[in-house]
Design an enzyme around this catalytic site. Structure first.
Site, short mmCIF file in Angstrom:
data_model
loop_
_atom_site.label_atom_id
_atom_site.label_comp_id
_atom_site.label_asym_id
_atom_site.label_seq_id
_atom_site.Cartn_x
_atom_site.Cartn_y
_atom_site.Cartn_z
N THR A 136 -2.32 -27.44 1.17
CA THR A 136 -0.93 -27.27 1.60
C THR A 136 -0.83 -27.70 3.06
OG1 THR A 136 -0.27 -25.52 0.07
CG2 THR A 136 0.74 -25.47 2.23
N GLU A 297 3.77 -14.70 -2.48
CA GLU A 297 3.79 -15.00 -1.04
C GLU A 297 5.24 -14.92 -0.55
OE1 GLU A 297 1.67 -18.59 0.04
OE2 GLU A 297 0.08 -18.16 -1.41
N GLN A 309 6.06 -18.32 -3.17
CA GLN A 309 5.14 -18.55 -4.29
C GLN A 309 4.99 -17.28 -5.10
OE1 GLN A 309 1.85 -20.90 -3.36
NE2 GLN A 309 0.64 -20.41 -5.16
N ARG A 311 2.40 -16.10 -8.54
CA ARG A 311 1.49 -16.50 -9.62
C ARG A 311 0.91 -15.24 -10.27
NH1 ARG A 311 -1.51 -19.33 -5.27
NH2 ARG A 311 -2.51 -17.73 -4.05
N HIS A 823 -29.34 2.50 -27.75
CA HIS A 823 -30.53 1.92 -28.41
C HIS A 823 -31.67 1.63 -27.43
CE1 HIS A 823 -28.26 1.51 -32.12
NE2 HIS A 823 -27.25 1.17 -31.34
#
Length: 865
Positions: A136, A297, A309, A311, A823
């Site tokens: 960016t 963001e 932003q 996500r 086990h």
């Protein structure tokens, strides 16, 4: 179709990842949410990227070279990816493409400052965030500079870190395309990140806000420590205000620079509480739109928040989908079954259909809802007691949740008190014929299944299997079966408690259970020593096995001197144990019978490390040690006050534990034997679908549930997209670590040991098999990679019965997952191996080849070198 090189953010939404990449698609989606303000901008589409890539044919050749490189060959990746980036940056933008970008700029204001941001088609996905993989550029001014930075964004698809990330995640470089977002710059007072779920605990009710002064890039890049606010139910419940000494600011002519913050301002919060709450409200709106927790963001400017932003948070462990708003507490099945890896959908649905309790799926793992048990005081006490005996971490994790703000309220018990979980079932006699009878019943049931299933195919097979699952559960729920298992476990607990109290002996039952009879799992390890005895005298067979890669090697063996005997010995072993494998509760995992090469390294280790007759000697030695221990304990007890009485009781319990403890392993053997019969029939059905061109390959059915598979057999139609989605999801689940306890709020708790009786720096675990051993650590995550020497200590994530052939060749055991009665613990005791289980992150904290000391009596591991 004509190419579209530019589209404005308000024209796209999250369905258009293929056109504008993940970031562009999410920004378009954000700009459509009521009340969410996104800085104006446009996307340079993936059509433009493809056009540029086509201008340089040499890139194709380099991509081929790149895909052949090992992800660990950093030097080669660095060199080749740098060449690809230079090539892309050097390509002149075609006139029509450059014109489309400058036209879009002119509409927004061509002398404004812009952020130029990469937006790849494989990023911000539910299963892989790709965060920080591409570049960016902030505060870029003027059309020339913007065009140049668009080229740089395209090139950043091939940074070394992005290339390595794709290779490690199995993503083909050619399938990922790059769009670029060009967005008006915001010059904020404060900026940062909002997580709509707590990224550390996973709690979906707690939002976390990280905030700093100036541009958010300073936080993302780790330049400054942020203020951190935690918000729950509309109030700030925690805050940490950092000393913020630096900030990143935009320069008027373009670019950014670091500036020092006025000392008076450094300790001031970047946001007020009211602003934090407003931001979280916006975040909840965004989360509701996208349908899952988000990593957002944000920037704060004079007139409010801008979102730049959003996500998905890909590291959160998913929550079982129950469909109500009630509070639930889930317990991990994988931690009890020694299988914390993800399971494929067919494996999950088969386990659900054959399990004795309802189970819920999340993240490719199974969980049991314990809430109903926890609201009753008796049920809660019983469950905590049972968990505490088998795995203190489980108990601690559950208590952590129960101690929290009345998450599960206790309701008064009504009616007659039920016995606590795992509490005393009706006692049975200490009679070895009970075990013999149970084993015979199980074998008869499996023989009937094998006989009856042969004639079934098509939809009739699935109807038959649903009936077979009922028989499967009937065998398991036989009261005698449960009584025999509990008799062995309760006798173990009794002996450990009483002999510690009376004689000061820790874990005395560990020695008293050495070489107990009827233990199908420990017999399996010893039986492979007998196979090695058959092979050892034949040098050509040994040499041949060292080069074996193909699972059809057994046919080739017979051509060698001694090969027929070797083949017959391996075949006989597979007839008895070939239904086993690592992760065997997942029916889709390849069994030893299907992949016999799995056993070859272990057989070769046995040939090398042991001498003929080792199995018999080993078993006899353990039996004698147990006998001597019994005599020693009884004679010491007789010397105590009331000693004769104590000795009589103890002798009764020793007989009981030796009668029943071996049977503890049998029900699982029965389940897995039945599973293999089911699997063979289902694979034949899948093969018929492949022959009929319904399926691309047999194993595609592993990504369907049992019911979906049934539907495909009936309709001869399959949804290929669904299978692909399930394959992608399964791959992504490997990155998730399942917690022992998971709440409906999404909080995962793995528990802690509350102990202060271990040396500083030691790794704490659960003592499950007594003794102390020093040796070389062998960190082995895959049984086929085992390369053991006598005296080695096995360190791994978990061991199920399939690992027991390795146990005969090691001196000690350390695992990350396990309990007193799982086990690995049972077999370690049978073989007399000092063992510590439940050592968090053991395979990361202990390096292969280090010398370690395992304190199997006290439950810790020391790293010596």
């Amino acid at each position: 179709m004509t190419e579209q090189y530019v589209c404005h953010l308000h024209e796209v939404d999250e369905t258009q990842v293929a056109v504008v990449g993940g970031k562009g698609a999410h920004l378009g989606g954000l700009s459509r949410i009521d009340g969410i303000r996104v800085p104006a901008g446009f996307c340079v589409t993936t059509d433009a990227f493809r056009r540029i890539m086509a201008e340089a044919p040499s890139i194709d050749e380099r991509l081929d070279q790149l895909s052949r490189l090992n992800p660990d060959d950093r030097e080669a990746i660095r060199t080749l990816s740098a060449q690809i980036r230079r090539t892309i940056e050097a390509i002149a933008l075609p006139d029509d493409l450059a014109a489309a970008i400058t036209r879009a700029l002119a509409q927004l204001g061509e002398q404004d400052a812009y952020a130029v941001r990469s937006s790849a088609t494989a990023e911000d996905l539910p299963t892989a965030s790709f965060a920080g993989q591409q570049d960016t550029y902030l505060n870029i001014v003027g059309p020339t500079a913007i065009l140049q930075h668009v080229s740089r964004c395209w090139a950043s698809l091939f940074t070394e870190r992005a290339v390595t990330y794709r290779q490690r995640n199995g993503i083909d470089h050619r399938t990922v395309h790059m769009a670029v977002v060009v967005q008006q710059m915001v010059f904020p007072h404060a900026a940062g990140i909002l997580f709509t779920a707590d990224p550390v605990t996973g709690n979906r009710k707690v939002a976390t806000v990280d905030a700093g002064f100036g541009l958010g890039e300073a936080l993302v890049s780790g330049l400054v420590n942020p203020d951190v606010f935690k918000v729950r139910d509309g109030e700030v419940v925690a805050r940490t205000i950092a000393a913020k000494q630096r900030a990143l600011h935009a320069l008027p002519a373009g670019g950014t620079r670091e500036v020092a913050i006025d000392p008076q301002q450094q300790g001031q919060p970047a946001l007020t509480d009211a602003q934090v709450l407003e931001l979280v409200r916006l975040g909840r709106r965004i989360e509701a739109h996208f349908g899952r927790p988000q990593d957002i963001e944000w920037c704060l400017v004079d007139e409010g928040f801008r979102i730049v932003q959003s996500r998905p948070i890909t590291t959160l462990f998913p929550i079982p989908e129950i469909g109500d708003q009630e509070k639930h507490v889930y317990l991990s099945v994988g931690h009890q079954q020694m299988m914390t890896d993800p399971m494929k959908p067919l494996g999950i649905s088969m386990w659900q259909l054959t399990a004795m309790t309802p189970m819920h799926e999340a993240g490719g793992r199974l969980f049991v809802d314990a809430t109903a048990r926890l609201v009753s005081p008796v049920g809660r006490a019983g469950l905590l007691d049972l968990l505490g005996k088998s795995d203190p971490l489980f108990r601690d994790a559950l208590e952590t949740v129960l101690d929290r703000d009345d998450f599960v309220p206790l309701l008064p018990d009504t009616g007659p008190a039920e016995p606590p979980a795992g509490g005393a079932p009706a006692p049975i006699e200490t009679d070895p014929s009970i075990v013999t009878e149970l084993i015979e019943r199980s074998q008869a049931s499996i023989a009937t299944l094998q006989r009856d299933i042969r004639t079934k195919s098509g939809p009739a097979l699935f109807d038959f299997l649903l009936e077979a699952f009922e028989e499967h559960k009937r065998v398991l729920s036989d009261p005698l079966n449960f009584q025999a298992i509990m008799a062995g476990m309760e006798a173990t607990w009794w002996l450990n408690d009483k002999l510690q109290e009376w004689l000061g002996e820790k874990n005395a039952a560990d020695t008293l259970t050495l070489s107990a009879p009827d233990n199908v799992t420990s017999e399996m390890g010893l039986a492979l020593l007998d196979v090695a005895d058959v092979i050892r005298p034949h040098a050509e067979v040994v040499a041949f096995l060292q080069g074996v890669e193909d699972d059809n090697f057994l046919d080739e063996l017979a051509k060698l001197p001694g090969g027929t005997e070797a083949r017959d010995a391996i075949e006989a072993y597979l007839d008895r144990y070939g239904m086993r494998c690592v992760g065997e509760i997942d029916i889709t995992r390849p069994r030893w019978r299907e992949r016999p090469t799995t056993l070859v390294p272990v057989i070769l280790d046995n040939v090398r490390i042991f001498e003929a007759g080792a199995a018999g000697r080993r078993f006899e030695q353990g039996r004698q040690e147990a006998q001597q221990k019994e005599q020693d304990v009884l004679s010491r007890l007789r010397a105590l006050p009331d000693g004769e009485q104590k000795a009589v009781e103890t002798k009764r319990m020793i007989d009981r534990v030796r009668t029943f403890i071996g049977y503890r392993e049998y029900p699982k053997y029965g389940i897995v034997s039945r599973y293999f019969v089911y699997k063979q029939a289902l694979l034949e059905e899948a093969e018929r679908l492949v022959q009929a061109d319904v399926l691309a390959e047999q194993e595609d059915v592993f990504y369907l549930t049992f019911q979906e598979f049934h539907d495909v057999v009936r309709s001869h139609q399959v949804d290929d997209r669904l299978i692909q989605q399930r394959k992608d999801a399964f791959r992504s689940y490997h990155a998730l670590t399942p917690p022992r306890v998971l709440t409906s709020d999404g909080e995962g708790v793995s528990g802690a040991y509350r102990r202060d009786d271990v040396p500083a720096g030691a790794l704490i675990g659960l003592p499950v098999s007594a003794g102390t051993i020093e040796g070389r650590a062998r960190v082995i995550l895959d049984m086929t990679q085992a390369d053991l020497e006598a005296g080695d200590i096995l360190v791994t994530t978990f061991t199920d019965p399939s690992w027991s052939p390795l146990f005969v060749g090691i001196a000690g055991l350390v695992t990350e997952v396990g309990g007193m009665m799982t086990h690995g613990a049972v077999i370690a005791r049978e073989y007399g191996l000092p063992a510590v289980v439940g050592v968090e992150q053991a395979t990361r904290l202990i390096r292969d080849g280090q010398r370690i000391r395992v304190h199997g009596t006290d439950g810790y591991v020391e790293i010596l070198s």
